[in-house]
Write a protein that holds these residues in place. Structure first.
Motif, PDB file in Angstrom:
ATOM      1  N   ILE A 196     -16.552  49.337  -4.989  1.00 57.86           N
ATOM      2  CA  ILE A 196     -16.649  50.667  -5.607  1.00 57.86           C
ATOM      3  C   ILE A 196     -16.580  50.541  -7.123  1.00 57.86           C
ATOM      4  N   LEU A 197     -15.634  49.716  -7.542  1.00 58.60           N
ATOM      5  CA  LEU A 197     -15.457  49.461  -8.970  1.00 58.60           C
ATOM      6  C   LEU A 197     -16.743  48.875  -9.581  1.00 58.60           C
ATOM      7  N   ILE A 198     -17.299  47.891  -8.913  1.00 56.41           N
ATOM      8  CA  ILE A 198     -18.508  47.234  -9.423  1.00 56.41           C
ATOM      9  C   ILE A 198     -19.682  48.217  -9.445  1.00 56.41           C
ATOM     10  N   LYS A 199     -19.736  49.055  -8.426  1.00 58.41           N
ATOM     11  CA  LYS A 199     -20.794  50.065  -8.387  1.00 58.41           C
ATOM     12  C   LYS A 199     -20.694  50.993  -9.615  1.00 58.41           C
ATOM     13  N   SER A 200     -19.465  51.366  -9.969  1.00 55.78           N
ATOM     14  CA  SER A 200     -19.263  52.225 -11.147  1.00 55.78           C
ATOM     15  C   SER A 200     -19.738  51.536 -12.419  1.00 55.78           C
ATOM     16  N   LEU A 201     -19.438  50.252 -12.533  1.00 62.02           N
ATOM     17  CA  LEU A 201     -19.865  49.517 -13.736  1.00 62.02           C
ATOM     18  C   LEU A 201     -21.392  49.440 -13.796  1.00 62.02           C
ATOM     19  N   LYS A 202     -22.003  49.200 -12.638  1.00 66.28           N
ATOM     20  CA  LYS A 202     -23.479  49.115 -12.597  1.00 66.28           C
ATOM     21  C   LYS A 202     -24.105  50.459 -12.956  1.00 66.28           C
ATOM     22  N   THR A 203     -23.510  51.527 -12.416  1.00 74.85           N
ATOM     23  CA  THR A 203     -24.036  52.866 -12.708  1.00 74.85           C
ATOM     24  C   THR A 203     -23.932  53.174 -14.200  1.00 74.85           C
ATOM     25  N   ALA A 204     -22.806  52.793 -14.786  1.00 73.25           N
ATOM     26  CA  ALA A 204     -22.613  53.041 -16.224  1.00 73.25           C
ATOM     27  C   ALA A 204     -23.702  52.354 -17.045  1.00 73.25           C
ATOM     28  N   VAL A 205     -24.018  51.122 -16.658  1.00 76.11           N
ATOM     29  CA  VAL A 205     -25.042  50.371 -17.405  1.00 76.11           C
ATOM     30  C   VAL A 205     -26.420  51.001 -17.176  1.00 76.11           C
ATOM     31  N   ARG A 206     -26.703  51.333 -15.925  1.00 76.09           N
ATOM     32  CA  ARG A 206     -28.015  51.888 -15.580  1.00 76.09           C
ATOM     33  C   ARG A 206     -28.255  53.210 -16.303  1.00 76.09           C
TER      34      ARG A 206
END
Ligand SMILES: [Zn+2]
Length: 327
Positions: free
Chosen positions: A12-22
């Motif tokens: 979940i945490l990693i998904k949030s980081l990816k979303t932030a970058v995207r």
């Protein structure tokens, strides 16, 4: 490493980081909170590498100039701040507040990975706050800590907080067997490391832990043979030599007696933690019946709880050994 492949159980945490970058919504400051060895630095490095990757994808490419200099530990725009004890106000002023004045040398962001950021005292935090209140657009802070509650509310409110989760025991065991660990060793380490990868790797080579493990087996095998005087002498000796490790010793003894109970009642090794110590478990099984082994486990659990609630250590240990010996 590209992307977040080696980081488990934090999807979940990693998904949030990816979303932030995207979505190009990068905050100026992130807190990665979790126990020592849980993987905060690995995660911060993966995120920092991605942020400065020239391809601009949600995971780092591994090919661009930024990624390559990162892999060589030579990326000029990723700055590590760490200190032996605590991060001092001078470090904040000289290595952070002064450094944010200049633009990145080569890449998009100037990223500060601050290890043990929660060791900043009040003065250091107030100095850091000055920068955090109005950071230049190109600055990203990654604050790594074991206890985010130590930060001032004014710092917390300006950061995005992520708490890293430990791995479930079977996942950590799998992680270890996927590497160079035998099944038995992985089973044992994954039980004692409580889901923390770094702790499992540290325990593997920790001579003190190995010595305590031997001590716990010796205690289990000898305790029935002691007379009362020996019981008091042994208790005193353990408290004298291993006062800071009492909880570890009792935890080891708990798992040893638990293994002995399973081994005695099922004769099956599949669910044992100490599969590499069958001879030593046999020596314990020979002296205790299954009811006594169960009572020993109960007594060990009871003693550990009493230590947590700050009972008299000497009395707890003497009573515990007496219970295991007599019951
Ligand atoms: Zn790249």
């Amino acid at each position: 490493m590209n992307g977040y492949d080696g980081i488990l159980n934090n999807d979940i945490l990693i998904k949030s980081l990816k979303t932030a970058v995207r979505s190009s919504r990068i905050s100026h400051a992130y807190i990665f909170d979790g126990e020592k060895g849980i993987g905060k630095t690995t995660l911060a490095r993966a995120f920092a590498k991605t942020l400065n990757c020239e391809e601009g994808g949600e995971v780092s490419c591994g090919r661009c100039s930024s990624c390559r200099t990162f892999d060589d530990n030579n990326n000029p725009d990723i700055i590590y701040i760490s200190e032996e004890k605590n991060i001092k106000v001078d470090t904040v002023r000289d290595s952070i507040n002064a450094a944010v004045m200049t633009k990145p040398f080569s890449y998009k962001y100037k990223i500060f990975i601050i290890k043990d950021a929660d060791t900043m005292n009040l003065q250091a935090q107030n100095a850091f706050l000055k920068t955090l209140e109005e950071p230049p657009s190109f600055v990203v802070f990654l604050l790594l800590c074991q206890n985010f509650n130590k930060f001032l509310p004014t710092i917390l409110s300006r950061c995005i907080l992520f708490k890293l989760r430990p791995l479930p025991q079977p996942m950590l065991r799998q992680y270890l067997t996927d590497r160079w660990f035998s099944q038995g060793r992985a089973e044992m380490l994954s039980h004692y490391a409580q889901g923390i990868v770094g702790r499992a790797l540290e325990l593997d080579t920790d001579e003190n832990f190995a010595a305590l493990s031997q001590l716990a087996f010796d205690l289990g095998a000898d305790i029935k043979k002691w007379d009362i005087k020996q019981l008091f002498d042994k208790s005193a000796a353990i408290l004298k030599d291993h006062k800071d490790d009492i909880d570890t010793i009792l935890k080891l003894m708990y798992y040893i007696f638990r293994d002995a109970l399973i081994y005695k009642t099922t004769n099956d090794t599949q669910h044992l933690i100490h599969t590499t110590e069958l001879d030593r478990l046999d020596a314990i099984c020979a002296q205790f019946d299954s009811r006594q082994l169960m009572k020993a486990c109960d007594a060990l659990e009871f003693a550990r709880n009493r230590i947590v609630s700050n009972g008299d250590l000497q009395y707890i240990v003497e009573e515990l050994f007496y219970k295991i010996k007599e019951k």
